[in-house]
Design a protein around this motif. Structure first.
Motif, mmCIF file in Angstrom:
data_model
loop_
_atom_site.group_PDB
_atom_site.id
_atom_site.type_symbol
_atom_site.label_atom_id
_atom_site.label_comp_id
_atom_site.label_asym_id
_atom_site.label_seq_id
_atom_site.Cartn_x
_atom_site.Cartn_y
_atom_site.Cartn_z
ATOM 1 N N LEU A 1 0.721 -1.159 0.006
ATOM 2 C CA LEU A 1 0.080 0.102 -0.202
ATOM 3 C C LEU A 1 0.855 1.312 0.219
ATOM 4 O O LEU A 1 0.663 2.150 -0.830
ATOM 5 N N TYR A 2 1.959 1.274 0.939
ATOM 6 C CA TYR A 2 2.795 2.279 0.979
ATOM 7 C C TYR A 2 3.820 2.516 -0.074
ATOM 8 O O TYR A 2 3.748 3.732 -0.717
ATOM 9 N N ARG A 3 4.245 1.421 -0.855
ATOM 10 C CA ARG A 3 5.212 1.502 -1.965
ATOM 11 C C ARG A 3 4.781 1.625 -3.084
ATOM 12 O O ARG A 3 5.096 2.436 -4.017
ATOM 13 N N ASP A 4 3.550 1.017 -3.334
ATOM 14 C CA ASP A 4 2.997 0.621 -4.655
ATOM 15 C C ASP A 4 1.627 1.575 -4.948
ATOM 16 O O ASP A 4 1.613 2.030 -6.002
ATOM 17 N N TYR A 5 0.591 1.619 -4.097
ATOM 18 C CA TYR A 5 -0.684 2.094 -4.317
ATOM 19 C C TYR A 5 -0.537 3.549 -4.810
ATOM 20 O O TYR A 5 -1.075 4.018 -5.671
ATOM 21 N N TYR A 6 -0.295 4.443 -3.563
ATOM 22 C CA TYR A 6 -0.222 5.758 -3.743
ATOM 23 C C TYR A 6 0.731 6.387 -5.100
ATOM 24 O O TYR A 6 0.357 7.089 -5.494
ATOM 25 N N PRO A 7 1.834 5.741 -5.057
ATOM 26 C CA PRO A 7 2.682 6.220 -6.361
ATOM 27 C C PRO A 7 1.889 6.032 -7.583
ATOM 28 O O PRO A 7 1.834 6.685 -8.461
ATOM 29 N N ARG A 8 1.208 4.527 -7.632
ATOM 30 C CA ARG A 8 0.463 4.319 -8.812
ATOM 31 C C ARG A 8 -0.817 5.170 -9.332
ATOM 32 O O ARG A 8 -0.978 5.643 -10.268
ATOM 33 N N VAL A 9 -1.487 5.388 -8.109
ATOM 34 C CA VAL A 9 -2.547 6.292 -8.207
ATOM 35 C C VAL A 9 -2.346 7.707 -8.496
ATOM 36 O O VAL A 9 -3.028 8.380 -9.475
ATOM 37 N N HIS A 10 -1.316 8.269 -7.789
ATOM 38 C CA HIS A 10 -1.006 9.631 -8.270
ATOM 39 C C HIS A 10 -0.179 9.845 -9.522
ATOM 40 O O HIS A 10 -0.543 10.820 -10.268
ATOM 41 N N SER A 11 0.448 8.774 -10.028
ATOM 42 C CA SER A 11 0.967 8.819 -11.398
ATOM 43 C C SER A 11 -0.280 8.911 -12.446
ATOM 44 O O SER A 11 -0.025 9.640 -13.439
ATOM 45 N N LYS A 12 -1.256 8.190 -11.937
ATOM 46 C CA LYS A 12 -2.456 8.067 -13.027
ATOM 47 C C LYS A 12 -3.252 9.306 -13.027
ATOM 48 O O LYS A 12 -3.497 10.105 -14.159
ATOM 49 N N ILE A 13 -3.264 9.931 -11.873
ATOM 50 C CA ILE A 13 -3.955 11.387 -11.917
ATOM 51 C C ILE A 13 -3.165 12.430 -12.352
ATOM 52 O O ILE A 13 -3.642 13.189 -12.967
ATOM 53 N N ILE A 14 -1.938 12.380 -12.256
ATOM 54 C CA ILE A 14 -1.025 13.393 -12.872
ATOM 55 C C ILE A 14 -0.955 13.113 -14.195
ATOM 56 O O ILE A 14 -0.804 14.307 -14.948
ATOM 57 N N SER A 15 -0.951 11.959 -14.678
ATOM 58 C CA SER A 15 -1.110 11.856 -16.311
ATOM 59 C C SER A 15 -2.099 12.320 -16.901
ATOM 60 O O SER A 15 -2.163 13.059 -17.971
#
Length: 337
Positions: A172-186
């Motif tokens: 959750l800490y390492r993968d979820y937040y970076p992934r979801v924010h990467s998609k929002i930022i894209s």
């Protein structure tokens, strides 16, 4: 007022909007399980996007009519980001049958996730930033709760369920937040590119082309670049401290007795998370997972960070934000067995 002074003020406003947006994107990337302060990136992004859209409208208006709009015109635009976006793609956007601009126009009009992002930021910018005070003072017309709305947005973009592993909360800490924010930022990056492209390809006049440099970093983004840029200020600070990173030559790395494995991007079957084309994994004492990239050692797990005081590749901007290094941790641990 002197037209040159107005031009200088508009340039300054464009630059301010760019700085606010960059800072907001970086602060959004800093959100994780330990930091849920959404207020800051929301405020920065809401202000930056409003300023950008109004600057763009003012420039196109001036190109068409020969003078900047009146104060009343600007006031009538309001602060609703969704309305500003609608006004841009219905009244101020040119495509000239250019395929990329046609695609961007369709995106501005029809992408539901983008519309939700803009709506939440808009509501926050207008009134939701005072949500807690409204609750405290008993306001009967409560605005949206921006944090709750944003978390619903995150869940609609990236399902959190696969990351809720009781045995490995690092997922959750390492993968979820970076992934979801990467998609929002894209999503936001594509929106920003669409606006920036209008400065040069929208055929709105020479002045917009002269003013285009401020947003050239977004204008030059390719589709495959979306979501990969690291905007965090902490990364810039850490890179400035590169002289203190642990560095080993290829000879020193080869001479190490710890089990190691060299991996090339071209040979890796999964999602490659690093900016370099090759890396070397090393496992010490069966627990300490290290990755050497371009001669520098980085920590793949907490043991390496704690025992050797090494930076992690995401924190140093060496790994691409939103792409997991989990498979490389597993491979490093396998080496130590």
């Amino acid at each position: 007022m002197n037209k040159m002074i107005k031009d200088l003020c508009l340039i300054e406003e464009l630059e301010s909007s760019h700085k606010l947006i960059i800072a907001g994107l970086g602060d959004l990337q800093d959100i994780d399980m330990e930091n849920d302060f959404y207020h800051l990136p929301h405020q920065l992004l809401a202000s930056g996007l409003e300023r950008l859209m109004k600057c763009f409208i003012c420039l196109v208006y001036e190109a068409r009519k020969g003078s900047y709009p009146s104060f009343k015109f600007l006031v009538d635009l309001g602060h609703d980001l969704s309305s500003l976006n609608h006004k841009i793609y219905t009244e101020f956007y040119n495509t000239h049958n250019i395929q990329l601009l046609e695609e961007d126009l369709a995106y501005l009009k029809g992408d539901s996730s983008l519309h939700q992002i803009i709506h939440i930021l808009s509501e926050f910018g207008k009134k939701a930033r005072y949500y807690n005070l409204d609750v405290i003072t008993g306001n009967e017309k409560l605005p949206i709760n921006p944090t709750d709305e944003w978390e619903e947005l995150e869940a609609s973009i990236e399902d959190k369920t696969p990351y809720l592993d009781e045995d490995d909360m690092q997922l959750l800490y390492r993968d979820y937040y970076p992934r979801v924010h990467s998609k929002i930022i894209s999503k936001l990056e594509r929106f920003l590119r669409a606006i920036a492209m209008q400065f040069t390809l929208g055929n709105h006049g020479a002045k917009l082309q002269r003013f285009s440099m401020t947003y050239s970093s977004f204008r030059n983004l390719k589709d495959e670049d979306f979501g990969n840029t690291d905007y965090r200020r902490s990364v810039k600070i850490l890179k400035q401290d590169q002289k203190n990173w642990t560095r080993r030559s290829s000879e020193e790395l080869k001479a190490s007795n710890w089990p190691k494995k060299r991996i090339m991007k071209a040979d890796f079957p999964g999602e490659w998370p690093f900016r370099s084309e090759e890396v070397t994994l090393e496992c010490r004492n069966s627990l300490i997972c290290i990755i050497n990239i371009e001669g520098f050692d980085f920590a793949l797990n907490g043991m390496a960070a704690g025992h050797l005081n090494l930076p992690d590749p995401h924190g140093a901007g060496i790994a691409i934000f939103g792409k997991s290094v989990g498979p490389f941790i597993d491979m490093a641990l396998e080496l130590g067995k």
